[in-house]
Write an enzyme that holds these catalytic residues in place. Sequence first.
Site, short mmCIF file in Angstrom:
data_model
loop_
_atom_site.label_atom_id
_atom_site.label_comp_id
_atom_site.label_asym_id
_atom_site.label_seq_id
_atom_site.Cartn_x
_atom_site.Cartn_y
_atom_site.Cartn_z
N ASP A 185 0.81 -1.23 0.00
CA ASP A 185 0.00 0.00 0.00
C ASP A 185 0.84 1.27 0.00
OD1 ASP A 185 -2.22 -1.74 0.29
OD2 ASP A 185 -1.83 -1.82 2.44
N LYS B 264 2.21 2.55 -4.99
CA LYS B 264 2.96 2.14 -6.19
C LYS B 264 2.14 2.39 -7.46
CE LYS B 264 3.24 -2.08 -4.57
NZ LYS B 264 2.73 -1.95 -3.20
N GLY C 85 -4.02 -4.34 -4.14
CA GLY C 85 -5.03 -3.33 -4.45
C GLY C 85 -4.34 -2.03 -4.78
N HIS C 86 -4.62 -1.46 -5.93
CA HIS C 86 -4.04 -0.15 -6.20
C HIS C 86 -5.09 0.79 -6.77
CE1 HIS C 86 -2.17 -3.40 -8.62
NE2 HIS C 86 -2.90 -2.87 -9.57
N GLN D 276 2.14 -5.81 -3.25
CA GLN D 276 2.54 -5.85 -1.82
C GLN D 276 3.87 -5.10 -1.63
OE1 GLN D 276 1.69 -9.37 -3.10
NE2 GLN D 276 -0.34 -8.57 -2.86
P1 IMP Z 1 -2.39 -12.87 1.76
O1 IMP Z 1 -1.51 -12.24 0.74
O2 IMP Z 1 -3.86 -12.70 1.46
O3 IMP Z 1 -2.01 -14.30 2.03
O4 IMP Z 1 -2.17 -12.10 3.16
C1 IMP Z 1 -0.95 -12.19 3.88
C2 IMP Z 1 -0.59 -10.85 4.51
O5 IMP Z 1 -0.22 -9.95 3.49
C3 IMP Z 1 -1.73 -10.19 5.29
O6 IMP Z 1 -1.18 -9.49 6.39
C4 IMP Z 1 -2.30 -9.20 4.29
O7 IMP Z 1 -2.94 -8.11 4.93
C5 IMP Z 1 -1.03 -8.77 3.58
N1 IMP Z 1 -1.27 -8.28 2.23
C6 IMP Z 1 -1.51 -9.00 1.12
N2 IMP Z 1 -1.65 -8.20 0.06
C7 IMP Z 1 -1.47 -6.95 0.48
C8 IMP Z 1 -1.46 -5.68 -0.17
O8 IMP Z 1 -1.63 -5.55 -1.39
N3 IMP Z 1 -1.22 -4.60 0.64
C9 IMP Z 1 -0.99 -4.72 1.96
N4 IMP Z 1 -0.98 -5.88 2.60
C10 IMP Z 1 -1.21 -6.99 1.88
#
Ligand code: IMP
Length: 428
Positions: free
Chosen positions: A13, A16, A40-41, A226
């Site tokens: 977040d 980017k 998510g962007h 991420q």
């Molecule tokens: P997962 O990717 O759904 O398996 O989640 C694993 C961890 O990564 C969790 O703490 C999510 O909140 C975090 N996470 C996954 N994708 C994002 C993102 O795009 N932005 C921020 N945190 C993320």
Amino acid sequence: MPATSVIGLQWGDEAKGKIVDLLTEQHEIVIRYQGGNNAGHTVKFDGKTYKLSLLPTGILQSHVKSVIAPGVVIDPRAFLKELDALIAGGEDCADRMMISDRAHVICPWHLLEEAALEASRGGSAIGTTMRGIGTCYREKVGRFHAIRIGDLIQKDAFAEKVREIVPFKQNILNTLNPDGAQMDADQIIDEYSGCADRLRPMVADTTAYLLDALESGKKLLFEGAQGCLLDVDHGTFPYVTSSNSSGCGIHSGSGVPARAIGNMIGVAKAYTTRVGGGPFPTELDNEIGQKIRDAGNEYGTVTGRPRRCGWLDTVATRYSARISGVDSVVIALLDVLSGFEELNICEAYDINGKVTRDLPSRCEDLAIAKPVLRRIAGWSEDITNVRRFEDLPVAAQEYVKVAAELIGRPVSIVSVGPDREQTIHIAS
Ligand code: IMP
């Protein structure tokens, strides 16, 4: 070297999307290479705001080919929902989209199993996005029950795999949660085959395509999802995502060799946020954190969850910049810090009396790390209309200079708002 990449230096977040969007104009191909619809962007384009999750940001620009490379995990239903929303909004973009036949498919059992596993962890849940990301990657690495896009588009082969996997997974799900959902293999085959019919024209060997493009001098832009601290190998394990979200993932996820990357740009917010569980040494679980959350609208694009907020942590961002070989840094959302009398930047950790500038490998150590803070004067002015570094309040200039010095990389861009124009370029 024609290739540029944009990666996040924190826990995701970092804004980017805006930077990728700015750079897209000078590139011909934009590539997503890891993660899935957990990302998510938000991008502002032509006066409209778009929320993208699985689709590369480049999809909004008609001169660009958008590629989803082998390292991404794809939920076909989520992909088509996002594509259809763009088409309904007047973006005729399906023919600009290319999906790797090597990418893995997220299936209903991945979501069900993740929900059951997260529920079973209680207070130590990872706090995932519940999109089946980790369970799909686990299947890929385990190999036995994995389905790739190349399998999905072969109707009979796909149906056979689903019929084999569903009873096996149902047994596991019943053990985890005897009252849980019962899957219907035929229904899954029907739904996914319908998706496959629409995906088929977009499916290609993206690896060959990208290597050819590179050799013919095309300009490639790699879009990280991420952030480095969520990298499964190099992040704050186990509170991470399941892919290599640092710069290390670009080559394995796309098939493009490491030396093709000529410019590695790391994006960091002027402060830090984190969604989900895991240690966060500079977290401000107080009214200052809430003030940042309100000013920065720090609520998840994908899940809507409030993000945890804290001071800029340069131990963590320096680590991220070093492991990813970052050339320059973007400091994003500096405008959010206007109106604080005093700010802090974390320059080291104190772990049981030992002061260090290295990120500990164990979460248990990170959880007890006390941030060593450098105090910096704040500024009160609204900076959203500033376009030149020297026109920023002196305190804001100082803040950026200290951040650059502690991260150990030059700052090339300061972002002072979501719009493209709200950008300060700094010549090196
Ligand atoms: P997962 O990717 O759904 O398996 O989640 C694993 C961890 O990564 C969790 O703490 C999510 O909140 C975090 N996470 C996954 N994708 C994002 C993102 O795009 N932005 C921020 N945190 C993320």
